[in-house]
Design an enzyme around this catalytic site. Structure first.
Site, PDB file in Angstrom:
ATOM      1  CE  LYS A   1      -8.745  20.922   5.948  1.00 34.63           C
ATOM      2  NZ  LYS A   1     -10.721  21.651   5.554  1.00 34.63           N
TER       3      LYS A   1
ATOM      4  CE1 TYR B   1     -10.621  32.664  14.694  1.00 32.53           C
ATOM      5  CE2 TYR B   1     -13.453  32.374  14.133  1.00 32.53           C
ATOM      6  CZ  TYR B   1     -11.886  33.168  14.132  1.00 32.53           C
ATOM      7  OH  TYR B   1     -12.415  34.794  14.052  1.00 32.53           O
TER       8      TYR B   1
ATOM      9  CB  SER C   1      -3.414  27.908  12.088  1.00 35.31           C
ATOM     10  OG  SER C   1      -3.323  29.174  11.938  1.00 35.31           O
TER      11      SER C   1
ATOM     12  CG  ASP D   1     -17.592  30.215   6.883  1.00 36.29           C
ATOM     13  OD1 ASP D   1     -17.890  31.417   6.286  1.00 36.29           O
ATOM     14  OD2 ASP D   1     -16.385  29.335   7.427  1.00 36.29           O
TER      15      ASP D   1
END
Length: 481
Positions: free
Chosen positions: A146, A138, A136, A256
């Site tokens: 998903k 955030y 998992s 990210d």
């Protein structure tokens, strides 16, 4: 006198009764007044609560609108925009009540505009059951399917801020909705295949993304793998960044940028998390506005005459590739004939002296040399000349005595990739334990041969797919008296 006493007692009794009635009336009046005060206070509190809820709802609607404004531009360049009545001459208003904005958003939310993966859509999930959560994040459960993580950090924070479960589900699901669009727009061999759409029954926020199954990238395992496999990961990454620098959406930055955002499918690197990808250009008035800041390095890029930082997204991606991938995977145990080229890549990317086109060209040049064996021409001739072998032909061996080398394709022995018997002879000559090697019919992703090196073997056996090479033993010299 007795009559006068009776009169006084009667008067006192009457006064007591009147006083009691007055006290009772006073108490009743106070109670009614308190009730009115209480009712007024409750009404005031209720009005305050309604005002607070209205304020929270307004703030939530603002956040939803911001997410919509972020995704709508990703849809506009699509080929079917004309069918929706959209064109370059039809600008979209960011307001919620804009018809085109609302319709486009519903297309994503309810799945009418899906990115298909081999015709697998949300309808295919009707009879599917949840078995196990493999991990998992955030916001979502990062598995082949998903969906919004109802117990995730993002959801919890939204409920704390806005106290609206349905609105929060829709707000948190924007990452998945954005990812569906990006999967459609950024199709590339090094981007995971996938699709998805909104849930049925008119439930907003019920969004599912369907992804090609891959293996999480394990950096520790990669560090222990042969250089050829580590080079493949870096090459795939550079090819991906080259595509992102000139994608249909423009130059895309991976905000990210971490190894956990990637998986491997049949040995090929693929980007699996696109919700933090951004095609937004950084605006500027001077070069001072174009700063790239990293934990240990800062760079300043030029501000163009159009008022945007030139190549900022591209350079951000290059330096992140350098610090998260190249530094760990590329230099260690690179072939001797390629180390100077690898060092050049490390210097040019670590200092941001090369753009992505130059970086890709450098990687492709190394691949060409490595596959062709041209890098072996730089080996000292004496190393090869001193090697004497018997070629036993199409044979295999049994009763092998193995030795281990690192890194090897086999944990039980020494198996390395070679271009030819010549390179294998060079490797065997450099290993003191090696007395023979076998060229198998197996090949790596570059087309190079797998060679198995050993200390000894008991006897040869027929094998139509292998060739055995054995060191010649020198005959002992006899001295003359």
């Amino acid at each position: 006198m007795p009559e006068m006493g009776n009169s006084l007692r009667a008067a006192a009794l009457l006064a007591f009764v009147v006083l009691s009635i007055l006290v009772s009336l006073l108490i009743s009046s106070v109670q009614q007044f308190g009730s009115r005060i209480s009712h007024f206070s409750n009404a005031t509190l209720a009005a305050a609560d309604e005002e607070e809820l209205a304020s929270l709802r307004g703030a939530l609607i603002y956040q939803l609108n911001e997410r919509r404004k972020e995704i709508i531009p990703l849809l506009l360049p699509d080929d079917d925009d004309d069918e929706n009545g959209l064109s370059e001459e039809t600008p979209l208003s960011p307001q919620l009540d804009h018809t085109s904005d609302y319709n486009l958003w519903n297309e994503i939310t309810h799945g009418s505009r899906k990115a298909h993966m081999d015709e697998l859509g949300c309808d295919s999930l009707a009879d599917m059951q949840a078995v196990e959560i493999l991990g998992s994040g955030y916001t979502k459960l990062p598995v082949a399917l998903k969906l919004v993580n109802e117990q995730g950090i993002d959801m919890g924070k939204c409920l704390e801020d806005f106290k609206d479960p349905q609105g929060c589900r829709e707000l948190v699901s924007y990452k998945l909705q954005k990812e569906i669009v990006l999967l459609q727009r950024l199709q590339h061999p090094n981007v995971i295949k996938g699709g998805g759409g909104g849930g049925g029954g008119g439930e907003r926020g019920r969004v599912t993304v369907i992804l090609e199954q891959g293996n999480p990238l394990q950096m520790i395992q990669l560090l222990q793998s042969p250089w050829e496999d580590r080079f493949r990961v870096c090459l795939d990454l550079v090819r991906l960044l080259h595509f992102l620098s000139q994608s249909p959406l423009g130059s895309v930055a991976l905000l990210d940028f971490q190894p956990r955002q990637f998986v491997t499918v049949a040995g090929e690197l693929k980007l699996t998390d696109l919700d933090d990808a951004s095609a937004k250009e950084t605006t500027c008035q001077s070069d001072a506005d174009c700063n790239l800041q990293f934990p240990h390095r800062n760079f300043t890029l030029p501000c163009s005459t159009q008022g945007v930082c030139e190549g900022l997204n591209e350079k951000r991606n290059i330096y992140n590739a350098y610090r998260y991938f190249f530094t760990y995977l590329l230099p260690h145990q690179a072939p001797p004939g390629l180390t100077h080229l690898v060092d050049h890549i490390m210097n040019s990317t670590g200092e941001l002296k090369a753009d992505i086109n130059q970086t890709l060209e450098a990687f492709e040049h190394i691949l060409l040399l490595y596959k062709s064996g041209l890098h072996l021409d730089n080996l000292p001739p004496s190393i090869i000349r001193g090697k004497s072998l018997w070629n036993e032909g199409c044979m295999g061996t049994s009763g092998n005595v193995e030795y281990r080398c690192w890194p090897s394709y086999s944990q039980q022995g020494c198996v390395l990739s070679v271009h030819s018997a010549r390179e294998a002879a060079y490797i065997c000559n450099s290993h003191s334990q090696c007395s023979s090697f076998t060229l198998t019919g197996q090949k790596t992703w570059t087309g190079r041969l797998l060679a198995s090196f050993r200390s000894s073997f008991s006897h040869l056996v027929p094998d139509g797919t292998s060739e055995v090479y054995v060191k010649k033993t020198k005959a002992p010299e006899t001295s003359t008296v």
